[in-house]
Scaffold this motif. Structure first.
Motif, PDB file in Angstrom:
ATOM      1  N   LEU A 166       0.864  -1.183   0.000  1.00 36.10           N
ATOM      2  CA  LEU A 166       0.000   0.000   0.000  1.00 36.10           C
ATOM      3  C   LEU A 166       0.900   1.232   0.000  1.00 36.10           C
ATOM      4  O   LEU A 166       1.919   1.270   0.697  1.00 36.10           O
ATOM      5  CB  LEU A 166      -0.901   0.032   1.236  1.00 36.10           C
ATOM      6  N   ARG A 167       0.471   2.265  -0.731  1.00 36.89           N
ATOM      7  CA  ARG A 167       1.280   3.477  -0.814  1.00 36.89           C
ATOM      8  C   ARG A 167       0.390   4.699  -0.639  1.00 36.89           C
ATOM      9  O   ARG A 167      -0.603   4.844  -1.352  1.00 36.89           O
ATOM     10  CB  ARG A 167       1.989   3.532  -2.164  1.00 36.89           C
ATOM     11  N   VAL A 168       0.724   5.538   0.347  1.00 37.57           N
ATOM     12  CA  VAL A 168      -0.012   6.768   0.597  1.00 37.57           C
ATOM     13  C   VAL A 168       0.855   7.943   0.153  1.00 37.57           C
ATOM     14  O   VAL A 168       1.940   8.166   0.705  1.00 37.57           O
ATOM     15  CB  VAL A 168      -0.396   6.933   2.080  1.00 37.57           C
ATOM     16  N   ASN A 169       0.385   8.658  -0.828  1.00 39.16           N
ATOM     17  CA  ASN A 169       1.118   9.794  -1.385  1.00 39.16           C
ATOM     18  C   ASN A 169       0.454  11.084  -0.903  1.00 39.16           C
ATOM     19  O   ASN A 169      -0.635  11.443  -1.357  1.00 39.16           O
ATOM     20  CB  ASN A 169       1.105   9.720  -2.915  1.00 39.16           C
ATOM     21  N   PHE A 170       1.124  11.763   0.023  1.00 39.66           N
ATOM     22  CA  PHE A 170       0.621  13.045   0.523  1.00 39.66           C
ATOM     23  C   PHE A 170       1.097  14.126  -0.453  1.00 39.66           C
ATOM     24  O   PHE A 170       2.278  14.483  -0.494  1.00 39.66           O
ATOM     25  CB  PHE A 170       1.147  13.302   1.935  1.00 39.66           C
ATOM     26  N   GLU A 171       0.170  14.652  -1.229  1.00 38.67           N
ATOM     27  CA  GLU A 171       0.535  15.528  -2.345  1.00 38.67           C
ATOM     28  C   GLU A 171       0.718  16.981  -1.939  1.00 38.67           C
ATOM     29  O   GLU A 171       1.567  17.682  -2.487  1.00 38.67           O
ATOM     30  CB  GLU A 171      -0.536  15.434  -3.427  1.00 38.67           C
ATOM     31  N   ARG A 172      -0.110  17.451  -1.004  1.00 34.49           N
ATOM     32  CA  ARG A 172      -0.013  18.858  -0.607  1.00 34.49           C
ATOM     33  C   ARG A 172      -0.418  19.025   0.840  1.00 34.49           C
ATOM     34  O   ARG A 172      -1.373  18.394   1.307  1.00 34.49           O
ATOM     35  CB  ARG A 172      -0.911  19.726  -1.490  1.00 34.49           C
ATOM     36  N   ALA A 173       0.314  19.872   1.548  1.00 29.97           N
ATOM     37  CA  ALA A 173       0.001  20.157   2.948  1.00 29.97           C
ATOM     38  C   ALA A 173       0.370  21.604   3.253  1.00 29.97           C
ATOM     39  O   ALA A 173       1.104  22.259   2.496  1.00 29.97           O
ATOM     40  CB  ALA A 173       0.740  19.200   3.881  1.00 29.97           C
ATOM     41  N   LYS A 174      -0.108  22.108   4.375  1.00 23.97           N
ATOM     42  CA  LYS A 174       0.137  23.496   4.755  1.00 23.97           C
ATOM     43  C   LYS A 174       1.525  23.693   5.361  1.00 23.97           C
ATOM     44  O   LYS A 174       1.946  24.820   5.595  1.00 23.97           O
ATOM     45  CB  LYS A 174      -0.930  23.955   5.748  1.00 23.97           C
ATOM     46  N   GLY A 175       2.216  22.618   5.649  1.00 22.64           N
ATOM     47  CA  GLY A 175       3.550  22.671   6.238  1.00 22.64           C
ATOM     48  C   GLY A 175       4.125  21.273   6.251  1.00 22.64           C
ATOM     49  O   GLY A 175       3.589  20.358   5.605  1.00 22.64           O
ATOM     50  N   PRO A 176       5.200  21.047   6.966  1.00 23.74           N
ATOM     51  CA  PRO A 176       5.757  19.691   7.068  1.00 23.74           C
ATOM     52  C   PRO A 176       4.691  18.698   7.521  1.00 23.74           C
ATOM     53  O   PRO A 176       3.858  19.003   8.373  1.00 23.74           O
ATOM     54  CB  PRO A 176       6.863  19.853   8.117  1.00 23.74           C
ATOM     55  N   LEU A 177       4.730  17.513   6.954  1.00 22.39           N
ATOM     56  CA  LEU A 177       3.758  16.480   7.297  1.00 22.39           C
ATOM     57  C   LEU A 177       3.989  15.981   8.714  1.00 22.39           C
ATOM     58  O   LEU A 177       5.142  15.785   9.138  1.00 22.39           O
ATOM     59  CB  LEU A 177       3.863  15.308   6.319  1.00 22.39           C
TER      60      LEU A 177
END
Length: 473
Positions: A248-259
């Motif tokens: 399984l792969r979770v790709n966090f594409e955009r965030a307001k700051g560091p994840l």
């Protein structure tokens, strides 16, 4: 508001007078797929344009959404709604669409006239709780190897998302607001739920992500989701049809700051083992519906017990005769089946016609659609002669429906003009219990049959029929 705040400055006020509690915007039990826990300050000139359903990515006030819904159709107890308490399947949907979308769930109960919660409501809620416990019981990611393409340091390594602790999290370096978590199993695993949580003490950050799994040919393909993957917040739970994979792969594409991701879990949830719903529509087609979209349905048309692997239901089919349909739901992942659902059907009604209209609502097998009458009677032409021994009457099942028949007469004859009265009586307590009613009478040969409303509940001027059928010999 000023009086309340003066006496209790920390009191939380629900409503439009101040910004203490954020109502999500509906009373149906769902939050939006995009759900930020922030809202603009009251002095923000753009505050009025922000939807309470989605929240505001750039908001300055921390106001998680509150989802409110009643376990019954409304907010007060009515005996007539004892058969309309939300089903386990409905409550499960509410959970995933509220708690599973970063919202607080307020489930309302309606005390009866004795000040108690009705036993139906209580038992249904316990069944719901047990169902959620079963669905989210065994986190299969505790057996997976987890890696990340970006790591802030040893204290924030990828394994923090599956260590079972709420005070640890995986984080990316300053300036890095995207990253990928990869979970790998030693052997292929089946999965149909994914739970993600941000380390909420540091705020809500994720604005967009996607989840993929490795197919049997080695390629990565998106999970078969039916909702957008934008925000996460304190908790996001995704449901999807079962897939089998090693990765399984979770790709966090955009965030307001560091994840800052505190927890990721995956589950293989069992289907709801509730017997299927069986109905016959106005075209004499049998429609079978399971409470779970992944359940397989098996059926018989000869009254025998259905068997897994034989007569799988795939689409509506014609059943234009008297007889009995039986059906079961089956969970192929857990090799379990539901109790047997049984529904008896009398004469096919495709040739039945309601005189004076082309409407066929009272023959469609759906009690939420109805035909309404202002003439005091409803006459049905069956198309040919039959020997009848009774009728069944079900009023419309929507909320706040009026027009229930209290006192009735049934007339029947070989022609419309030659009909004679074959039964009369009353549907006792139908206002508080608007359930299926059966009227029996001596055998009569007829093509036309009329249901007369001699008295309607509350003496209103019209009555309704949600479903009508005959009992033949």
């Amino acid at each position: 508001m000023r009086t309340i705040k003066g006496i209790a400055p920390k009191a939380m006020i629900f409503g439009g007078t101040c910004g203490d509690i954020r109502w999500i915007g509906n009373e149906e039990g769902w939050a939006d797929e995009t759900n930020w826990a922030m809202m603009p300050g009251l002095d923000d000139p753009n505050a009025a344009s922000v939807s309470p359903t989605t929240g505001c990515e750039t908001g300055s006030m921390w106001m998680p959404g509150e989802v409110d819904v009643s376990v019954r159709p409304g907010w007060y107890y009515h005996a007539a709604e004892d058969n309309k308490v939300k089903s386990v399947a409905q409550l499960v949907d509410i959970y995933y669409q509220s708690v599973g979308r970063n919202a607080n769930l307020l489930l309302s109960f309606c005390p009866d006239r004795h000040g108690r919660i009705h036993p139906i409501d209580s038992v249904r809620t316990i069944e719901w709780w047990k169902t959620i416990q079963r669905e989210l019981k065994d986190n299969i990611l505790v057996h997976a190897k987890v890696t990340a393409d970006q790591v802030r340091g040893q204290e924030f390594e990828a394994s923090r998302v599956s260590d079972g602790r709420s005070d640890t999290y995986w984080a990316t370096p300053d300036g890095v607001s995207a990253g990928v978590l990869t979970f790998t199993f030693d052997t292929p695993q089946k999965v149909n739920r994914l739970l993600l949580q941000e380390y909420i003490e540091l705020g809500q950050r994720v604005a967009s992500f996607k989840v993929e799994y490795q197919a049997s040919d080695g390629t990565f393909v998106p999970l078969p989701l039916t909702e957008k993957t934008t925000t996460i917040g304190y908790k996001r739970i995704l449901r999807f049809n079962t897939v089998e994979t090693r990765t399984l792969r979770v790709n966090f594409e955009r965030a307001k700051g560091p994840l800052c991701i505190a927890n990721v879990e995956a589950f293989l949830a069992p289907n709801l083992m509730v017997e299927p719903a069986i109905r016959r529509d106005a075209d004499d087609r049998i429609v079978l519906t399971a409470n779970d979209r992944e359940s397989e349905i098996y059926y018989t048309t000869n009254g025998s017990v259905p068997q897994v692997g034989k007569n799988r239901y795939t689409k509506p089919f014609v059943f234009n005769k008297r007889g009995e349909i039986k059906a079961i739901a089956y969970d192929k992942n857990f090799k379990k089946q539901s109790e047997v659902a049984t529904q008896k059907f009398d004469l096919p009604m495709r040739r039945f016609r309601l005189l004076g209209t082309d409407s066929r609502n009272l023959f469609d097998g759906d009690p939420h659609t109805a035909d309404w009458f202002t003439t005091g009677s409803a006459t049905i032409d069956m198309g040919e002669k039959h020997t009848l021994t009774g009728i069944t009457y079900l009023p419309e099942q929507n909320r706040w429906t009026s027009g229930y028949i209290h006192r009735y007469e049934v007339w029947a004859g070989e022609t419309e003009a030659s009909q004679k009265k074959v039964a009369e009586g009353e549907f006792s307590n139908i206002k508080n219990s608007p359930t299926l009613r059966e009227v029996r009478f001596a055998p009569v040969k007829a093509r036309f049959i009329t249901l007369k409303a001699i008295q309607i509940v509350d003496d209103v001027k019209r009555f309704n029929i949600g479903e009508f059928s005959v009992i033949s010999k």
